[in-house]
Design an enzyme around this catalytic site. Structure first.
Site, PDB file in Angstrom:
ATOM      1  N   THR A  60      45.127 -10.472  -9.030  1.00  0.00           N
ATOM      2  CA  THR A  60      44.242  -9.809  -9.977  1.00  0.00           C
ATOM      3  C   THR A  60      44.918  -9.606 -11.319  1.00  0.00           C
ATOM      4  O   THR A  60      44.287  -9.705 -12.374  1.00  0.00           O
ATOM      5  CB  THR A  60      43.777  -8.458  -9.401  1.00  0.00           C
ATOM      6  OG1 THR A  60      43.185  -8.678  -8.114  1.00  0.00           O
ATOM      7  CG2 THR A  60      42.775  -7.783 -10.314  1.00  0.00           C
ATOM      8  N   TYR A 146      51.345 -10.596   2.322  1.00  0.00           N
ATOM      9  CA  TYR A 146      49.965 -10.809   1.853  1.00  0.00           C
ATOM     10  C   TYR A 146      49.422 -12.090   2.464  1.00  0.00           C
ATOM     11  O   TYR A 146      49.930 -13.177   2.212  1.00  0.00           O
ATOM     12  CB  TYR A 146      50.007 -10.886   0.320  1.00  0.00           C
ATOM     13  CG  TYR A 146      48.699 -11.139  -0.386  1.00  0.00           C
ATOM     14  CD1 TYR A 146      47.456 -10.936   0.214  1.00  0.00           C
ATOM     15  CD2 TYR A 146      48.707 -11.572  -1.705  1.00  0.00           C
ATOM     16  CE1 TYR A 146      46.274 -11.157  -0.468  1.00  0.00           C
ATOM     17  CE2 TYR A 146      47.535 -11.794  -2.412  1.00  0.00           C
ATOM     18  CZ  TYR A 146      46.322 -11.593  -1.786  1.00  0.00           C
ATOM     19  OH  TYR A 146      45.163 -11.814  -2.476  1.00  0.00           O
ATOM     20  N   LYS A 174      48.819  -7.003   3.832  1.00  0.00           N
ATOM     21  CA  LYS A 174      47.519  -7.056   3.151  1.00  0.00           C
ATOM     22  C   LYS A 174      46.780  -8.222   3.775  1.00  0.00           C
ATOM     23  O   LYS A 174      47.147  -9.384   3.592  1.00  0.00           O
ATOM     24  CB  LYS A 174      47.694  -7.264   1.654  1.00  0.00           C
ATOM     25  CG  LYS A 174      46.360  -7.416   0.917  1.00  0.00           C
ATOM     26  CD  LYS A 174      46.551  -7.737  -0.561  1.00  0.00           C
ATOM     27  CE  LYS A 174      45.206  -7.927  -1.250  1.00  0.00           C
ATOM     28  NZ  LYS A 174      45.347  -8.312  -2.688  1.00  0.00           N
ATOM     29  N   ILE A 213      43.912  -2.611  -0.464  1.00  0.00           N
ATOM     30  CA  ILE A 213      44.477  -3.057  -1.737  1.00  0.00           C
ATOM     31  C   ILE A 213      43.303  -3.657  -2.484  1.00  0.00           C
ATOM     32  O   ILE A 213      42.777  -4.701  -2.110  1.00  0.00           O
ATOM     33  CB  ILE A 213      45.624  -4.045  -1.533  1.00  0.00           C
ATOM     34  CG1 ILE A 213      46.771  -3.334  -0.799  1.00  0.00           C
ATOM     35  CG2 ILE A 213      46.106  -4.603  -2.876  1.00  0.00           C
ATOM     36  CD1 ILE A 213      47.972  -4.213  -0.501  1.00  0.00           C
TER      37      ILE A 213
END
Length: 317
Positions: A60, A146, A174, A213
């Protein structure tokens, strides 16, 4: 200093207790450099909204469009300005183990509280290679792994996570695969954050995830905080789903960048290859803001539909 000798004052337990972590946007000046004034304002909004951690330079935050110098500078800046108010988790992962080690050393050296590590992408590797890659970075400090196969092209299977779960620095995962995978881990006592905003409510309250998250919390941190802390929030979740789905109508962070510009909290500047959403989607966002309530969104200005000419696209930065 060897990787295994890097010292960090943050305990893994300090990270595993976080319920709302925002994958924060990186705003830009018209020449493509970081707009640190806008960035600091965004972080303050996250603190005020109840976010307990931020991912710096993640997907992001467009870490993949940053040089490593930019990356580490932004992590250090965030720690220096906000490290006593919010946990700073630096995205120092790479498809090169050598780069991941070096970036993680630097990230902890400038004070980040934890690292976020993706699995090696594009080139990919074997199961044994995945385990070896994570074993190389885990000794340096608290680490979140992740898993987002839609971006890396390779799932991190449970066998890999279970193989490295005994590391004291393994904070958790995540996870973007879905509820079944979340429950697989939570049943084994492994800390999980949902990586999907539209699934995070059920992951948290029905499948045992610690939290989320989040991309959406860039826009509505207070509501996302409520979603993770107040169990009777199914109605709120339904109210937020149109926003969450809108945010992923094109690959993230295109919609988020567009939304924050429309709210007037960042300049309408895009580093290519990202470009803003088309006008009809910009109009849709204003309607979503009206439906949820402008008071729940970051910033003070009214949401407005920007014209195509309002956006600046930067190819050299």
């Amino acid at each position: 200093m060897r990787s295994s000798e890097v010292k960090n004052r943050t305990s893994t337990a300090d990270i595993t207790s976080l319920r709302l972590i925002t994958a924060v946007k990186t705003p830009y000046l018209p020449d493509g450099r970081f707009d640190l004034e806008a960035y600091d304002s965004l972080i303050n909004m996250q603190v005020d909204g109840g976010a307990e951690g931020v991912i710096v330079g993640g997907t992001t935050g467009e870490g993949h469009l940053m040089s490593w110098d930019e990356h580490i500078m932004l992590i250090g800046h965030t720690v220096n300005c906000f490290g006593t108010k919010i946990k700073v988790i630096g995205n120092t992962g790479s498809n090169s183990t050598r780069e991941a080690i070096h970036a993680t050393e630097q990230g902890f050296a400038v004070g980040m509280h934890a690292a976020l590590h993706i699995n090696p992408y594009y080139g990919k590797t074997s199961i044994e290679g995945l385990i070896s890659h994570f074993e190389a970075v885990l000794p340096m400090g608290p680490t979140i792994i992740y898993n987002v196969p839609s971006r890396t092209g390779q799932d991190i299977p449970p066998a890999v996570i279970e193989a490295v779960s005994s590391f004291s620095n393994m904070a958790g995962v995540k996870e973007c695969v879905g509820h079944e995978r979340v429950k697989c881990y939570t049943d084994k006592g492994i800390t999980i954050w949902s990586g999907n905003d539209d699934e995070c409510h059920d992951s948290r309250w029905k499948h045992g995830a610690t939290g989320v998250i989040s991309v959406a919390s860039n826009l509505v941190p207070g509501l996302m905080h409520n979603l993770m802390y107040e169990e009777q929030t199914a109605v709120l979740n339904e109210k937020l789903l149109p926003l969450m789905k809108w945010l992923f109508c094109q690959p993230n962070p295109i919609a988020l960048n567009t939304a924050l510009a429309q709210l007037g909290v960042v300049r309408p500047v895009f580093r290519l290859p990202y470009v803003p959403l088309p006008r009809e989607k910009r109009v849709e966002f204003v309607r979503i803001v009206e439906s949820i309530g402008r008071e729940n969104f970051v910033g003070q200005k009214e949401a407005r539909v920007l014209d195509d000419d309002d956006f600046v696209l930067v190819s050299r930065y």
